[in-house]
Scaffold this active site. Structure first.
Site, short mmCIF file in Angstrom:
data_model
loop_
_atom_site.label_atom_id
_atom_site.label_comp_id
_atom_site.label_asym_id
_atom_site.label_seq_id
_atom_site.Cartn_x
_atom_site.Cartn_y
_atom_site.Cartn_z
N THR A 135 0.87 -1.19 0.00
CA THR A 135 0.00 0.00 0.00
C THR A 135 0.90 1.23 0.00
O THR A 135 1.54 1.54 1.02
CB THR A 135 -0.90 0.03 1.25
OG1 THR A 135 -1.63 -1.19 1.30
CG2 THR A 135 -1.88 1.19 1.18
N LYS A 211 -7.98 1.45 -3.09
CA LYS A 211 -7.58 1.02 -1.74
C LYS A 211 -7.55 2.22 -0.78
O LYS A 211 -8.02 2.14 0.35
CB LYS A 211 -6.20 0.36 -1.82
CG LYS A 211 -5.45 0.18 -0.52
CD LYS A 211 -5.90 -1.03 0.25
CE LYS A 211 -5.17 -1.13 1.58
NZ LYS A 211 -5.67 -2.19 2.43
N LYS A 286 -0.83 5.33 8.59
CA LYS A 286 -0.05 5.38 7.34
C LYS A 286 -0.99 5.49 6.13
O LYS A 286 -0.81 6.34 5.26
CB LYS A 286 0.79 4.10 7.23
CG LYS A 286 1.55 3.97 5.94
CD LYS A 286 1.96 2.53 5.65
CE LYS A 286 1.73 2.23 4.21
NZ LYS A 286 1.90 0.87 3.80
P1 NAD Z 1 5.77 -5.89 7.46
O1 NAD Z 1 6.54 -4.74 7.97
O2 NAD Z 1 5.31 -6.94 8.40
O3 NAD Z 1 6.61 -6.64 6.32
C1 NAD Z 1 7.40 -6.00 5.37
C2 NAD Z 1 8.59 -6.88 5.05
O4 NAD Z 1 9.36 -6.24 4.05
C3 NAD Z 1 9.51 -7.13 6.24
O5 NAD Z 1 9.75 -8.51 6.38
C4 NAD Z 1 10.77 -6.35 5.87
O6 NAD Z 1 11.95 -6.94 6.40
C5 NAD Z 1 10.72 -6.43 4.36
N1 NAD Z 1 11.52 -5.40 3.70
C6 NAD Z 1 11.62 -4.08 4.00
N2 NAD Z 1 12.46 -3.48 3.15
C7 NAD Z 1 12.91 -4.42 2.30
C8 NAD Z 1 13.81 -4.42 1.20
N3 NAD Z 1 14.43 -3.30 0.82
N4 NAD Z 1 14.03 -5.58 0.56
C9 NAD Z 1 13.43 -6.71 0.94
N5 NAD Z 1 12.57 -6.79 1.98
C10 NAD Z 1 12.31 -5.66 2.63
O7 NAD Z 1 4.52 -5.27 6.66
P2 NAD Z 1 3.15 -5.99 6.31
O8 NAD Z 1 2.21 -5.85 7.44
O9 NAD Z 1 3.43 -7.32 5.73
O10 NAD Z 1 2.61 -5.00 5.17
C11 NAD Z 1 3.16 -4.98 3.87
C12 NAD Z 1 2.32 -4.05 3.00
O11 NAD Z 1 0.98 -4.55 2.97
C13 NAD Z 1 2.24 -2.63 3.57
O12 NAD Z 1 2.31 -1.72 2.51
C14 NAD Z 1 0.90 -2.60 4.27
O13 NAD Z 1 0.34 -1.30 4.34
C15 NAD Z 1 0.08 -3.53 3.40
N6 NAD Z 1 -1.06 -4.15 4.09
C16 NAD Z 1 -0.90 -4.65 5.35
C17 NAD Z 1 -1.99 -5.23 6.00
C18 NAD Z 1 -1.85 -5.79 7.39
O14 NAD Z 1 -2.88 -6.08 8.02
N7 NAD Z 1 -0.63 -6.00 7.90
C19 NAD Z 1 -3.23 -5.31 5.35
C20 NAD Z 1 -3.34 -4.82 4.05
C21 NAD Z 1 -2.25 -4.24 3.43
#
Ligand code: NAD
Length: 337
Positions: A135, A211, A286
């Site tokens: 997102t 979204k 966010k």
């Molecule tokens: P998170 O922080 O749990 O996971 C992100 C992952 O990306 C981590 O494992 C991190 O180490 C990795 N990462 C960061 N920088 C990196 C890089 N340069 N190279 C490789 N890996 C890298 O986040 P999340 O909760 O999984 O959310 C991910 C996306 O999905 C976000 O944009 C969030 O807004 C969206 N989202 C989350 C939810 C939720 O409920 N958690 C729901 C819908 C959408």
């Protein structure tokens, strides 16, 4: 050598790996998938993807945190841990990114696209498809799409999702897709291995716009529900009876029905477990900020959004509320628990 059916054709005629393997007359090369970002959402999504693709298909994974890729390889198996995102891009035809914020997506794509020469041809001569499920704001996403397309190294679509960690684990996510028409079918075939629905909203950036509009509404509905429930409870109404009434009347919304902020009202809602788990206040803030930023870029200034941002900004630093589900706004405003 056996003749090779173009993957596009294979994808369009199939409903997933099982169906693909059922085509006795179609010889296919193994497909290759890359997955970058194995966090709360990415890990279970990648796990579902790995379980649905053919066991002979290749999957390359990468995360800046090596502990999660090692855990994935141990727990799920049949993957190769790539040493860099560039390595993922070189070896995969379909690359998914599930990263936290716009600058992470920009950095990862900068690394994947540089230098452009060696990436030009994807495995199987299949045009590389980048599916970004993060997102982020539409402007940053358009910049990344432009970098991918102008480099000639593949196609880029935005496919943010809703359904949370529970939906990611269950494989029931809804994806909001922003893609040109000719990429919809191929992208949907991939996404259906991790979700139950893909809604195509229009060209690239449309998924993110949908979204962010949705999450803007969610941010406000959540505060409004907390305030309405707080009023009713303070006036002496039974919270469950009040919620049941609202949910058959015009105030009904997702926070009132599924994620009610008053403990014990919605079955299994985070409110019943000290607001633990669920959709974190930080993520809500966010997404709200991204919606407001994208709105401002189009000269749209929503009246309620700025006030809601102030509320969530205070909630994320409040010791009794921070790192909890966003319905904890009810606690923040002094609701009776
Ligand atoms: P998170 O922080 O749990 O996971 C992100 C992952 O990306 C981590 O494992 C991190 O180490 C990795 N990462 C960061 N920088 C990196 C890089 N340069 N190279 C490789 N890996 C890298 O986040 P999340 O909760 O999984 O959310 C991910 C996306 O999905 C976000 O944009 C969030 O807004 C969206 N989202 C989350 C939810 C939720 O409920 N958690 C729901 C819908 C959408």
């Amino acid at each position: 050598m056996a003749s090779i059916a173009p993957l596009k054709q294979v994808f369009s005629r199939s409903t997933g790996a099982t169906a693909r393997r059922g085509f006795a007359t179609t010889t296919r090369l193994d497909a290759s998938y890359g997955f970058i970002g194995l966090g709360q959402m990415g890990y279970p999504m990648a796990s579902n993807l790995r379980s649905k693709i053919s066991s002979s298909d290749k999957m390359y994974i990468h995360d800046v945190n090596p502990a999660v890729t090692e855990q994935f390889a141990k727990e799920i198996g049949n993957v190769e841990i790539a040493q860099s995102v560039r390595d993922v891009a070189e070896k995969s035809e379909t690359i998914l990114t599930v990263l936290p914020e716009p600058h992470h997506v920009q950095n990862v794509f900068q690394q994947m696209l540089r230098p452009d020469a060696t990436l030009a041809e994807a495995p199987n001569n299949h045009e590389r498809l980048f599916i970004d499920c993060s997102t982020i704001d539409p402007k940053s996403s358009a910049g990344v799409a432009n970098a991918v397309h102008s480099s000639g190294q593949g196609r880029f679509v935005d496919a943010p999702m809703s359904g949370g960690v529970v939906g990611a684990r269950a494989g029931t996510l809804t994806f909001m897709l922003g893609a040109s028409e000719e990429l919809v079918e191929r992208t949907t075939e991939v996404l259906k291995m991790m979700g139950k629905r893909t809604i195509h909203l229009g060209p690239q950036t449309s998924g993110l716009k949908g979204k962010l509009a949705n999450n803007y509404l969610l941010a406000l509905n959540n505060i409004a529900t907390a305030e309405a429930m707080n009023m009713g409870v303070k006036w002496g109404l039974d919270p469950k009876t009040l919620a049941d009434m609202i949910n058959t009347a015009t105030g009904k919304c997702w926070p009132s029905e599924i994620n009610n902020p008053v403990p014990g009202v919605s079955e299994n809602a985070p409110a019943g477990r000290d607001y633990k788990g669920g959709f974190g206040t930080r993520l809500m803030l966010k997404d709200l900020k991204l919606a407001l930023q994208a709105g401002a870029e189009s000269n749209i200034v929503p009246h309620l959004g700025a006030h809601a941002q102030d509320i969530y900004s205070a909630v994320v630093v409040d010791p009794a509320c921070k790192d909890r589900d966003f319905s904890v706004v009810y606690r923040y405003i002094g609701g009776k628990e």
